[in-house]
Design a protein around this motif. Structure first.
Motif, short mmCIF file in Angstrom:
data_model
loop_
_atom_site.label_atom_id
_atom_site.label_comp_id
_atom_site.label_asym_id
_atom_site.label_seq_id
_atom_site.Cartn_x
_atom_site.Cartn_y
_atom_site.Cartn_z
N CYS B 116 -11.59 13.27 -11.43
CA CYS B 116 -10.69 13.33 -12.57
C CYS B 116 -9.26 13.35 -12.05
O CYS B 116 -8.94 14.06 -11.11
CB CYS B 116 -10.96 14.58 -13.40
SG CYS B 116 -9.71 14.90 -14.65
N ASN B 117 -8.39 12.55 -12.67
CA ASN B 117 -7.00 12.48 -12.19
C ASN B 117 -6.09 13.52 -12.84
O ASN B 117 -4.92 13.59 -12.54
CB ASN B 117 -6.44 11.08 -12.44
CG ASN B 117 -6.96 10.09 -11.44
OD1 ASN B 117 -7.23 10.45 -10.29
ND2 ASN B 117 -7.13 8.85 -11.84
N HIS B 118 -6.64 14.30 -13.76
CA HIS B 118 -5.88 15.35 -14.43
C HIS B 118 -4.57 14.82 -15.01
O HIS B 118 -3.47 15.19 -14.60
CB HIS B 118 -5.65 16.53 -13.48
CG HIS B 118 -6.94 17.12 -13.02
ND1 HIS B 118 -7.64 18.03 -13.77
CD2 HIS B 118 -7.70 16.86 -11.93
CE1 HIS B 118 -8.77 18.34 -13.15
NE2 HIS B 118 -8.84 17.64 -12.04
N CYS B 119 -4.75 13.91 -15.97
CA CYS B 119 -3.62 13.22 -16.61
C CYS B 119 -2.63 14.20 -17.24
O CYS B 119 -3.01 15.28 -17.69
CB CYS B 119 -4.13 12.29 -17.70
SG CYS B 119 -5.42 11.17 -17.16
N PRO B 122 -3.82 13.76 -21.30
CA PRO B 122 -5.18 13.25 -21.08
C PRO B 122 -5.78 12.61 -22.34
O PRO B 122 -5.71 13.18 -23.43
CB PRO B 122 -5.97 14.51 -20.72
CG PRO B 122 -4.96 15.58 -20.47
CD PRO B 122 -3.76 15.21 -21.26
N ALA B 123 -6.36 11.44 -22.15
CA ALA B 123 -7.03 10.76 -23.26
C ALA B 123 -8.25 11.55 -23.71
O ALA B 123 -8.55 11.63 -24.89
CB ALA B 123 -7.43 9.35 -22.84
N CYS B 124 -8.94 12.14 -22.75
CA CYS B 124 -10.12 12.93 -23.10
C CYS B 124 -9.72 14.06 -24.04
O CYS B 124 -10.38 14.31 -25.05
CB CYS B 124 -10.77 13.50 -21.84
SG CYS B 124 -9.63 14.46 -20.82
N VAL B 141 -7.01 19.80 -15.94
CA VAL B 141 -7.58 19.55 -17.26
C VAL B 141 -8.97 20.15 -17.26
O VAL B 141 -9.87 19.69 -16.55
CB VAL B 141 -7.64 18.04 -17.57
CG1 VAL B 141 -8.33 17.80 -18.90
CG2 VAL B 141 -6.24 17.46 -17.59
N CYS B 158 -11.54 8.15 -21.69
CA CYS B 158 -10.98 8.29 -20.33
C CYS B 158 -10.81 6.92 -19.68
O CYS B 158 -11.78 6.20 -19.48
CB CYS B 158 -11.87 9.15 -19.44
SG CYS B 158 -11.32 9.14 -17.72
N PRO B 159 -9.58 6.53 -19.37
CA PRO B 159 -9.36 5.19 -18.82
C PRO B 159 -9.89 5.05 -17.39
O PRO B 159 -10.02 3.94 -16.90
CB PRO B 159 -7.83 5.06 -18.85
CG PRO B 159 -7.33 6.45 -18.81
CD PRO B 159 -8.34 7.29 -19.51
N PHE B 160 -10.20 6.18 -16.76
CA PHE B 160 -10.67 6.11 -15.37
C PHE B 160 -12.19 6.25 -15.25
O PHE B 160 -12.71 6.37 -14.16
CB PHE B 160 -9.98 7.21 -14.55
CG PHE B 160 -8.48 7.09 -14.55
CD1 PHE B 160 -7.85 6.08 -13.85
CD2 PHE B 160 -7.69 7.99 -15.26
CE1 PHE B 160 -6.47 5.96 -13.86
CE2 PHE B 160 -6.31 7.88 -15.27
CZ PHE B 160 -5.70 6.87 -14.57
N ILE B 162 -14.21 8.76 -15.86
CA ILE B 162 -14.54 9.94 -15.08
C ILE B 162 -15.59 10.86 -15.70
O ILE B 162 -16.58 11.17 -15.05
CB ILE B 162 -13.24 10.73 -14.77
CG1 ILE B 162 -12.38 9.93 -13.80
CG2 ILE B 162 -13.57 12.10 -14.19
CD1 ILE B 162 -13.05 9.55 -12.50
N PRO B 163 -15.45 11.31 -16.95
CA PRO B 163 -16.41 12.31 -17.42
C PRO B 163 -17.84 11.78 -17.37
O PRO B 163 -18.09 10.62 -17.73
CB PRO B 163 -15.98 12.57 -18.88
CG PRO B 163 -14.58 12.07 -18.97
CD PRO B 163 -14.48 10.95 -17.99
N LYS B 177 -17.19 17.13 -15.17
CA LYS B 177 -16.11 16.46 -14.45
C LYS B 177 -15.35 17.48 -13.62
O LYS B 177 -15.46 18.69 -13.82
CB LYS B 177 -15.17 15.76 -15.42
CG LYS B 177 -14.24 16.71 -16.15
CD LYS B 177 -13.10 15.96 -16.80
CE LYS B 177 -11.97 16.90 -17.21
NZ LYS B 177 -11.11 17.32 -16.10
S1 SF4 Z 1 -11.17 12.99 -17.66
FE1 SF4 Z 1 -10.06 11.07 -17.55
S2 SF4 Z 1 -8.57 11.20 -19.23
FE2 SF4 Z 1 -9.31 13.26 -18.87
S3 SF4 Z 1 -7.81 14.13 -17.46
FE3 SF4 Z 1 -9.48 13.31 -16.22
S4 SF4 Z 1 -8.85 11.24 -15.70
FE4 SF4 Z 1 -7.53 11.92 -17.38
#
Ligand code: SF4
Ligand code: SF4
Ligand code: SF4
Lengths: 415, 306
Positions: B116-119, B122-124, B141, B158-160, B162-163, B177
């Protein structure tokens, strides 16, 4: 049933048995005035029931299995495709096809078009059951179905689009239940309910319009969370909600045409003369509404492509698939509807409606499943998932029929 | 520090709209552009240093008490695993994975760690309708499994990619995640387990602002070694984990078409019409009704006057 009516049996359509003023009992009403044996006999004679029986025999154990063994037993449990057929079909296809309730409610109650009265209840029922089963599909899909009310009462995330969908579908469901109370109260011999709803029906209808505009649009807006995942031809951030809303208009009306056609063909004994005599004219009236919505939809689809400058995608394989969807699901129905209206041909309009319904189903499946993750790989649903979808959909049909047999939807209740 | 970020503004708008329709009102929120928590932590991943030893995967597994992996962490055949044309991704059993890329014109393979990039936005988080996600002031996040309904919209959003979801659990399937070791380490200002385990100092932990500075310095001092881009500085509104690379990012599996807008901005077109529909529609349609039924009303009146 046909055979029974030929033999002089007439189905229950008033509170009293013909001879004298004896009330039907609830049990008799449920059995349509037949003796239990006769009732079973007519059910067994119907070949469609055999098909249903087979589907349930296979499907119900699988459905139960889903709650014993978990989602991974019935789906491919994909991390990349969190939504499969349950939502793709059950939510994204069922909901637009159930838009008929608010469309006809608006026509009759708001615009005062009493000439659509005899089909209004069918439209409301189509709406109610469609939403109800969309929620059932959702329950099958949710990881923790027992937490269904969490977004309503326990932990609120009001800034999320799904929050809107949840609230609106829930409130709209109750609006639709209320709108059908009159039909039920006539059948049950409970006049208070009908009187009460009559007083608030305008408010209910307007609430229905608001809630429908928003949740039909919101289903589209859900995909704007995934801008890179849906193929650009099926995705346009500023237009997405409007595409979904606009197409739900002809989707709901076309579905109503399809359902009324089925009723006219298979449930004739249950339709009264008013319904049958008005149907052709009403079909053409609905066709007019559909063609207006279809042309609007087509224009905004093209607008969206122009706005995002997606023209070059049209010349790829995905582009051909897109053109196929637009031609078969939008342009051909549009042309057929227009011809049907000009030539006064309800039959042609019915065919157009079928195409439009299939077109919408294809559009929603394309957005939610087929072109989703177009850059990754194609997800092919697990066979158990397909079986469950078939089973729940069959339950929908059975419920639909059960209500149509009994409540005054296709006929008016005699005083 | 600005108290009201964009999220609370949106919430104010929506709730205000919803409640406004039933006659309640909610105080309007002050506008403010979202800059995120100033002192949040982050991680700088320098792909030029990573040797694909998978120590970080092992450390994560231990720290998060995840189930034993299918293949041990010193088994490097996992780098050749391809499922449905995809390299390995995060799963319910692995919050982070390292993948290997052979890049043309580059003499040694490049490894990339994902998690997870910890936006920043965050879209999530914005897509979850029960508010299960929280962006902590420390930058992580995190996720509350007690309220999650399992709708999996966050995974769509999540654009990456990840979850992951523990589909196999029947009683309590939850989202899985990386949480940046929030409970056990980050909360106390300590670096996540993976960073501590890395033998090559591929992972630099620190305040996000400092990391951006360090990254710039590295690019400046070694312009021939690095691509002049810090991935994650601005992607989807910026992320707490950021990457430096010696090869073009798209060649090692990064999505370079994500843009710099936070995902929630795409949803705004819809969110702004919501209060409008709620307030305008009732009047509009009641008006239509009055117009449409005026004739009937008149007739009735005339009749009753006779
Ligand atoms: S799960 Fe995806 S959207 Fe949510 S913080 Fe991590 S990388 Fe960002
Ligand atoms: S799966 Fe859970 S965390 Fe994700 S959006 Fe749904 S309720 Fe929120
Ligand atoms: S521990 Fe460090 S060097 Fe080893 S794989 Fe992870 S990031 Fe790369």
């Amino acid at each position: 049933m046909k055979r029974l009516t030929v033999n002089g049996m007439s189905p229950v359509d008033s509170l009293f048995k013909e001879e004298g003023k004896i009330l039907w009992t609830v049990k008799e009403k449920l059995l349509l005035g037949l003796s239990p044996l006769d009732y079973i006999a007519q059910a067994v004679r119907n070949p469609f029931n055999w098909v249903l029986a087979i589907i349930f025999a296979v499907g119900i154990p699988v459905l139960i299995g889903r709650f014993i063994f978990g989602l991974s037993w019935v789906t491919h449990s994909s991390y990349d495709y969190p939504w499969g057929l349950f939502l793709g079909w059950g939510l994204f296809v069922m909901v637009p096809l159930s838009a008929s309730g608010f469309m006809l409610g608006t026509t009759v109650e708001v615009f005062g078009r009493k000439d659509f009265h005899s089909i209004e209840r069918l439209a409301l029922l189509n709406g109610l059951l469609g939403y109800l089963f969309a929620v059932i599909f959702l329950q099958v899909d949710l990881g923790q179905p027992w937490r269904l009310v969490y977004p309503m009462f326990v932990s609120l995330g009001p800034a999320a689009v799904l929050f809107l969908v949840a609230w609106h579908v829930a409130t709209y469901l109750s609006v639709q239940v209320a709108e059908l109370v009159p039909a039920f109260s006539e059948w049950a011999g409970w006049p208070v309910g009908k009187k009460f709803v009559k007083k608030i029906v305008l408010g209910l209808t307007v609430a229905g319009i608001i809630l429908s505009t928003l949740h039909q649009g919101a289903l589209g807006a859900l995909f704007t969370y995934a801008p890179g995942k849906v193929h650009p031809l099926w995705f346009s951030a500023p237009f997405q909600w409007f595409h979904f809303f606009c197409s739900s208009i002809f989707a709901g009306l076309s579905m109503l045409i399809v359902v009324s056609t089925l009723c006219k063909t298979f449930l004739k004994w249950r339709c009264d003369d008013e319904f049958l005599e008005n149907l052709d004219r009403q079909t053409l009236g609905l066709a007019k509404g559909c063609s207006l919505a279809l042309i609007t939809y087509f224009v905004i689809k093209v607008l969206a492509i122009a706005h995002d400058n997606d023209w070059h995608y049209l010349f790829t394989g995905w582009g051909q698939w897109f053109v196929f969807e637009m031609v078969v699901g939008v342009l051909v129905p549009l042309a057929l509807y227009a011809t049907a209206i000009r030539n006064d041909s309800a039959r042609l309009a019915r065919f157009a409606a079928l195409l439009a319904v299939l077109g919408i189903a294809l559009n929603r499946l394309n957005t939610a499943l087929i072109t989703f993750n177009w850059k990754l790989y194609q997800e092919i649903p697990h066979w158990r998932e397909v079986v469950i979808v078939l089973t729940v959909y069959s339950a929908y049909i059975v419920t639909y029929r059960f209500v149509l047999y009994r409540l005054p939807i296709l006929y008016s209740w005699k005083k | 520090m600005k108290k009201h970020n964009r999220r609370s503004l949106l919430k104010g708008g929506l709730v205000g709209g919803l409640l406004g329709a039933v006659g309640l009102s909610k105080k309007a929120h002050a506008a403010g552009s979202f800059e995120g928590y100033k002192d949040r932590y982050g991680m700088l991943v320098d792909l030029t240093r990573c040797v694909g030893c998978r120590s970080c995967e092992a450390a994560c597994n231990k720290e998060q008490q995840l189930p034993a992996p299918d293949k041990p962490f010193d088994d490097f055949s996992v780098f050749d695993e391809i499922k449905l044309g995809q390299k390995r991704r995060t799963t319910e059993k692995a919050y982070t994975v390292v993948n290997k890329y052979e890049v043309e014109g580059h003499d040694r393979p490049v490894y990339r760690k994902i998690q997870c990039n910890h936006c920043n936005e965050p879209a999530c988080l914005t897509s979850c309708f029960v508010n299960a996600y929280t962006k902590t002031p420390e930058g992580a996040v995190i996720y509350n499994s007690k309220v999650c309904v399992g709708c999996r919209t966050c995974m769509i959003a999540c654009p990456f990619y990840i979850p992951a979801y523990s589909y196999s659990s029947v009683i309590n399937p939850v989202v899985k995640k990386c949480i940046m070791c929030y409970d056990t380490r980050l909360k106390y200002g300590r670096p996540p387990a993976c960073a501590e385990a890395c033998p090559r100092e591929t992972l630099t932990f620190g305040k996000r602002e400092d990391l951006i500075y360090i990254a710039r310095q590295r690019i400046k001092l070694n312009p021939e070694k690095y691509v002049d881009h810090l991935y994650g500085e601005r992607e989807v509104g910026g992320t707490s984990w950021m990457y430096l690379s010696g090869v073009p990012f798209e060649e090692v599996g990064f999505d370079t078409h994500l843009g710099t807008e936070p995902i929630i901005n795409y949803v705004k077109d819809f969110l702004t019409i919501v209060p409008m529909v709620l307030t305008i529609w009732p009047a509009l349609f009641t008006g239509f009704h009055l117009l449409a039924t005026r004739k009937d009303a008149k007739k009735k009146e005339e009749k009753s006057n006779v």
